[in-house]
Design an enzyme around this catalytic site. Structure first.
Site, short mmCIF file in Angstrom:
data_model
loop_
_atom_site.label_atom_id
_atom_site.label_comp_id
_atom_site.label_asym_id
_atom_site.label_seq_id
_atom_site.Cartn_x
_atom_site.Cartn_y
_atom_site.Cartn_z
N GLY A 1 0.82 -1.20 0.00
CA GLY A 1 0.00 0.00 0.00
C GLY A 1 0.85 1.26 0.00
N MET B 1 4.87 3.06 1.85
CA MET B 1 6.12 2.80 2.57
C MET B 1 6.65 4.07 3.23
SD MET B 1 8.46 0.71 3.43
CE MET B 1 9.84 1.22 4.44
N GLU B 2 7.05 3.90 4.49
CA GLU B 2 7.37 5.03 5.37
C GLU B 2 8.79 5.56 5.28
OE1 GLU B 2 6.82 1.80 6.36
OE2 GLU B 2 8.05 1.28 8.10
N HIS C 1 -1.01 6.18 8.78
CA HIS C 1 -0.15 5.04 9.14
C HIS C 1 1.32 5.33 8.83
CE1 HIS C 1 0.72 0.65 9.60
NE2 HIS C 1 1.66 0.94 8.71
N GLU C 2 1.59 5.72 7.61
CA GLU C 2 3.00 5.95 7.24
C GLU C 2 3.57 7.15 7.99
OE1 GLU C 2 4.00 3.41 5.92
OE2 GLU C 2 2.17 2.66 4.97
N HIS D 1 4.55 6.12 11.47
CA HIS D 1 5.79 5.34 11.52
C HIS D 1 7.00 6.24 11.79
CE1 HIS D 1 5.06 1.17 10.75
NE2 HIS D 1 4.58 1.31 9.53
N1 BES Z 1 6.23 -0.74 6.05
C1 BES Z 1 5.03 -1.07 5.37
C2 BES Z 1 5.19 -1.26 3.90
C3 BES Z 1 5.93 -2.48 3.45
C4 BES Z 1 5.69 -3.70 3.96
C5 BES Z 1 6.84 -2.41 2.45
C6 BES Z 1 6.37 -4.81 3.51
C7 BES Z 1 7.52 -3.51 2.02
C8 BES Z 1 7.30 -4.72 2.53
C9 BES Z 1 3.98 0.02 5.55
O1 BES Z 1 4.13 0.80 6.67
C10 BES Z 1 2.67 -0.66 5.68
O2 BES Z 1 2.47 -1.32 6.66
N2 BES Z 1 1.81 -0.51 4.70
C11 BES Z 1 0.56 -1.17 4.62
C12 BES Z 1 -0.60 -0.23 4.76
C13 BES Z 1 -0.92 0.09 6.17
C14 BES Z 1 -2.03 1.11 6.26
C15 BES Z 1 -1.30 -1.11 7.00
C16 BES Z 1 0.49 -1.81 3.27
O3 BES Z 1 1.32 -1.46 2.45
O4 BES Z 1 -0.35 -2.66 3.06
ZN ZN Z 2 3.38 -0.03 8.41
#
Ligand code: BES
Ligand code: ZN
Length: 928
Positions: free
Chosen positions: A291, A293-294, A327-328, A331
């Site tokens: 979705g 990335m932070e 969310h991001e 983080h």
């Molecule tokens: N850190 C993640 C994104 C991520 C996860 C990148 C695994 C690469 C590998 C990000 O903070 C995250 O959790 N994104 C979620 C959305 C969130 C609202 C739960 C996502 O991408 O689904």
């Molecule tokens: Zn996350």
């Protein structure tokens, strides 16, 4: 791709890094097909490491190594490869390593001997091909723009590095590229210098003043437009906010920008956390595995979670965008300033941050609705994961591919575990705990235990038993029995807990479970909630006390079985238990339909009130499922109709909540409750209830539709959102009548809609019915929106989720549609993902064609994008829940997937664990 025997990584093997990186200077000469990277690392031995090894091993995959230079300070003419002008002259330099001084393997670079006593500088040059990178990890190309994705282990596809989250360092990044091809050059932190170069090139240097692990590194380069705004922090600092998008999307950034400002303010108000750089950038890209990335100061987002205009995005899109932006942003403190020691601790940042974004969305919209939606998702999808062959604790203890552990368990159950701490210590106690956590660990890479320690210390409580939630997999079953004693005027609740075995964990210890309870009198009023022995402080929860309020108590269940007695009850009360879904458990309690209808009318807890309606409908539908399976006629109990009628006749302020009270449990949730899932029976029974309600309450649904139908273009106040939601709920009921006036109504709404919520709702109804104008509407929708990728995603997903008989043929045809692209994860999710995960009826067709289709796609995706391929295997993992015929068919496809040539670690891990003999047994609930 896979080596013969993919390696399992264990938490118990964790050791501190052998080397520290003090700083890194990165230089990128950007090119779509041949980007040259130069990385200058200042390293030294980590004094905390016990290892005697004097080699240095860096991770790196899929790249061409050009040169390694090791400067230990003894040779004064050590090469300076780092000025942009001096890039890559191509001549051997002083201190360059010769081939016998290092070893390059498939996934590492091992340098035979590095200084052990003093700092040294290692410079590595390599090249990579972003255009060929369809896995979308590392540096890749997305609609003409270069961007990176480094979490979890993507940085090692950019250059050789100590790619682990506990190696934190200061990054300085210089980007060099053609001025027309890459006018915008972005990386983390602050822009500190820029300049021009010959051959129409330019360069920019970015400096990030905060230590960070390499998974938070990012760069973006391309032709992007920037939307700008500003936020003033509570301490008066001005922060520049920038959202970068492709030119044609500039008109879809307002909501994302407003969401960012809302999130920044919320984190100041609720957690006292302020943003720490002067610049916050968000880039929207159309090819993204997740979705968003932070990355520090430079978030990269899937366009889906940035772009919105009233005519292109639904109300729920708007809500999700705000949630993901939040969310991001959150983080930045829970993830970036304080990060994870190792990837087993992922829930430390993800579970906590999901909890934070849930609370944020609840505060911004409707707390009741947000809680129900979160619990719905947890119970339909996370509970299934917890009951299946891939069950794991929120802090897993082993993995083959870490990307497979970004799961509903780590995220959603992880958030529930944080929420339980919040429930146990209260809002103020939680704030004290988070303050202490930030104070103790700012700038560090820590563990889940460090978080719990801070919560314990700040609140002077004992969470030692509670910690089992981090280590134990599986969903506990909470059984409740009640006994009223008229002479003593007491009610005794006997609570017992039992957690079914999961792979690798046969026996489970009792957990510390907070169970929120309220009592109701027979007239619906609140009964006193006085617990016997209350006032004597319990050692388990000294800070909490057992009765903070008189209308509700939090029972602390710590034993396998425990009794709690309430006093001063002149009549037997109705028990409202597990209020707010105070723990992620399966509740088992005998309830009559009348009792459930009573709670649906009177429970003051918004969650339990809704839950009573769900249980009522669930009991009725399961009766009908049995009737359908045995060839008996189906009849809907009048209690069900009366209950819904009663809801319809009340006045409601929160129309979204009202809509949820009218909604039946999903087919997926109903499947979760069955011993052997029967998708056809579930569909038939549920549809029959919908039809019965539509027939018997048609007038009410009609009136409600008319009263809430306005000609609104794009208002996003809760009033307008609620009106659309209740109206479209009514439309969906009415559509079950399958008559001409309703067909006209839905077509009229489709044609006249000025916002995507109404347009989609109408099209959904049209597509899920034998509507005469179905194809015409689908075609006109496509033509109207063909330039809007995110809307076309909806068009694919809608058709793939349809319950109509032609769906499988449609899905096959859509695979050949010119707009379908296996290399675009959003498209894959909207067609293949929607069909396999949101269409149980057709995906689980008894002839197995759905399974074969999915396996074909997984095999094709395995080479293109292992992460997405492995996500798609998810629809096959719960195969043991079905009848023998389907089990055999799914198993055959899993076995076929296992024979994929060059199977990726990602797909291998999920497919092999799904097939493993030692799989989770049925939960005791399902065995009954
Ligand atoms: N850190 C993640 C994104 C991520 C996860 C990148 C695994 C690469 C590998 C990000 O903070 C995250 O959790 N994104 C979620 C959305 C969130 C609202 C739960 C996502 O991408 O689904
Ligand atoms: Zn996350």
């Amino acid at each position: 791709m896979r080596d013969a025997n993919p390696q399992t990584i264990y938490l118990k093997d964790y050791t501190v890094p052998e080397y520290l990186i003090h700083s890194v200077g990165l230089n990128f000469a950007l090119d779509d097909e041949n980007t040259r990277v130069s990385s200058r690392l200042t390293l030294s031995r980590n004094p905390a490491s016990q290892s005697k090894d004097t080699t240095l091993t860096l991770s790196g995959e899929n790249m061409k190594l050009i040169r390694i230079n090791l400067d230990d300070g003894t040779n004064p003419s050590g090469a300076d490869l780092h000025l942009p002008e001096g890039l890559w002259a191509g001549q051997p330099r002083v201190n360059d390593l010769s081939k016998d001084q290092y070893l390059q393997t498939q996934d590492a670079l091992i340098i035979n001997q590095v200084p052990q006593q003093q700092r040294f500088v290692l410079t590595i040059e390599n090249s990579i091909n972003p255009k060929a990178n369809t896995a979308l990890e590392g540096l890749y190309l997305s609609s003409g723009m270069l961007c990176t994705q480094c979490e979890a282990e993507g940085f090692r596809k950019i250059t050789y590095f100590l790619d682990r989250p506990d190696v934190m360092t200061l990054f300085t990044t210089t980007l060099v590229g053609d001025k027309d091809r890459y006018p915008v050059l972005l990386s983390n932190g602050n822009k500190v210098a820029q300049g021009e170069l010959p051959d129409n090139r330019h360069w920019v240097t970015w400096e990030d003043p905060f230590n960070k692990p390499c998974y938070l590194f990012a760069l973006v380069a391309g032709q992007l437009e920037c939307v700008e705004d500003r936020f003033t922090t509570q301490s008066g600092r001005d922060i520049d906010l920038q959202i970068f998008v492709e030119k044609h999307d500039v008109d879809k950034c307002d909501h994302a920008m407003q969401s960012l400002k809302n999130a920044m303010l919320w984190d100041e108000q609720v957690y006292g956390r302020e943003y720490d750089l002067d610049l916050y950038m968000i880039v929207a890209v159309s090819h993204f595995n997740m979705g968003a990335m932070e990355n520090k100061g430079l978030n990269v987002f899937n366009t889906k979670f940035v772009l919105a205009r009233p005519d292109t995005a639904t109300d729920s899109d708007y809500e999700h965008i705000e949630g993901v932006i939040g969310h991001e942003y959150f983080h930045n403190w829970t993830g970036n300033r304080i990060t994870c020691r190792d990837w087993f601790q992922l829930s430390l940042k993800e579970g906590f941050t999901v909890f934070r974004d849930q609370e944020f969305t609840g505060d911004r919209t409707s707390k009741a609705v947000k809680r129900i939606e979160d619990v719905n998702m947890l119970r339909t999808r996370q509970f299934a994961e917890d009951a299946g062959p891939l069950a794991h604790p929120i802090r897993p203890d082993a993995y083959i591919e870490i990307n497979n552990f970004y799961t509903l368990t780590v995220y959603e159950k992880g958030a529930e575990v944080v929420r339980m701490i919040h429930t146990l210590v209260g809002a103020d106690g939680f704030r004290k705990g988070s303050d202490l956590y930030f104070e103790r660990h700012d700038g560090q890479a820590v563990t889940c235990d460090d978080f719990v320690n801070a919560m314990e210390a700040a609140n002077n409580i004992d969470l030692s038993q509670f910690r089992r939630w981090y280590a134990q997999a599986g969903t506990p079953v909470l059984t409740v029995q009640q006994h009223y004693d008229p002479s003593a005027q007491t009610l005794t609740l006997t609570l017992s807990q039992n957690c079914p075995p999961t792979p690798g964990q046969a026996l489970k210890e009792p957990l510390h479970i907070p169970v929120t309870v309220g009592l109701l009198n027979k007239d619906g009023s609140v009964a006193p909630c006085k617990l016997q022995g209350c006032g004597e402080t319990s050692p388990k929860a000294p800070a909490v006390g057992c009765c903070p309020k008189t209308d509700e108590v939090i029972l602390q269940l710590t034993e396998s079985e425990q009794a709690f007695t309430f006093e001063n009850l002149t009549e037997p009360p109705v028990v409202s238990i597990l209020r707010g879904f105070s723990a992620p458990v399966k509740l088992v309690m005998e309830r009559s339909l009348d009792e459930l209808a009573f709670l649906l009318s009177y429970d003051s807890d918004t969650f339990n009130r809704w839950e009573a309606g769900q249980q009522l409908a669930g009991q009725i539908i399961s009766g009908l499922i049995a009737d359908w399976q045995n060839g008996r006629d189906m009849h809907v109990s009048p209690i069900m109709v009366a209950a819904i009628q009663q809801v319809l006749e009340q006045p409601w302020d929160d129309l979204s909540y009202f809509s949820l009270l009218l909604s039946l449990p999903s087919e997926t949730y109903l499947a979760e409750q069955m011993q052997v899932v029967d998708v056809e029976a579930i569909h038939a029974a549920r549809e029959f209830v919908l039809l019965t309600l539509a027939e018997q309450l048609e007038a009410q649904f009609q009136a409600l539709y008319r009263n809430n139908h306005r000609d609104e273009s794009g208002q996003f106040d809760s009033g307008a959102i609620g009106r659309r939601r209740i109206k479209n709920t009514c439309l969906s009921y009415l559509s079950k009548l399958e008559n001409k006036p309703i067909y006209q109504l839905s077509q009229q709404q489709f044609n006249q809609a000025k916002n995507m919520t109404d347009q989609m709702a109408a099209l959904t109804v049209i597509v899920n019915n034998p509507h005469p104008a179905k194809q015409q509407c689908l075609d006109s929708f496509y033509h109207q929106w063909q330039a809007e990728a995110l809307v076309i995603d909806k068009w694919f997903a809608l058709q793939a989720s349809s319950s109509m008989p032609e769906t499988f043929a449609t899905v096959q045809a859509l695979m050949q549609h010119p707009a379908f692209d296996l290399k675009n994860p959003n498209r894959v999710r909207s067609l293949i993902g929607a069909f396999s995960q949101s269409n149980p009826l057709h995906f689980h067709a008894a002839n197995g064609r759905g399974y074969r289709f999915l396996a074909d796609q997984i095999i094709a995706l395995n080479t293109l994008n292992p992460q997405i391929a492995s996500r798609m295997v998810g629809a096959l993992t719960s195969w043991r829940r079905f009848d023998e015929g389907r089990q055999a068919l799914i198993k055959t496809q899993l076995e076929r997937i296992m024979t994929t040539e060059a199977i990726s670690k990602d797909v291998y891990e999920v497919a092999s664990k799904s097939l493993a003999v030692e799989a989770a047994g049925r939960s005791p609930l399902q065995n009954q």
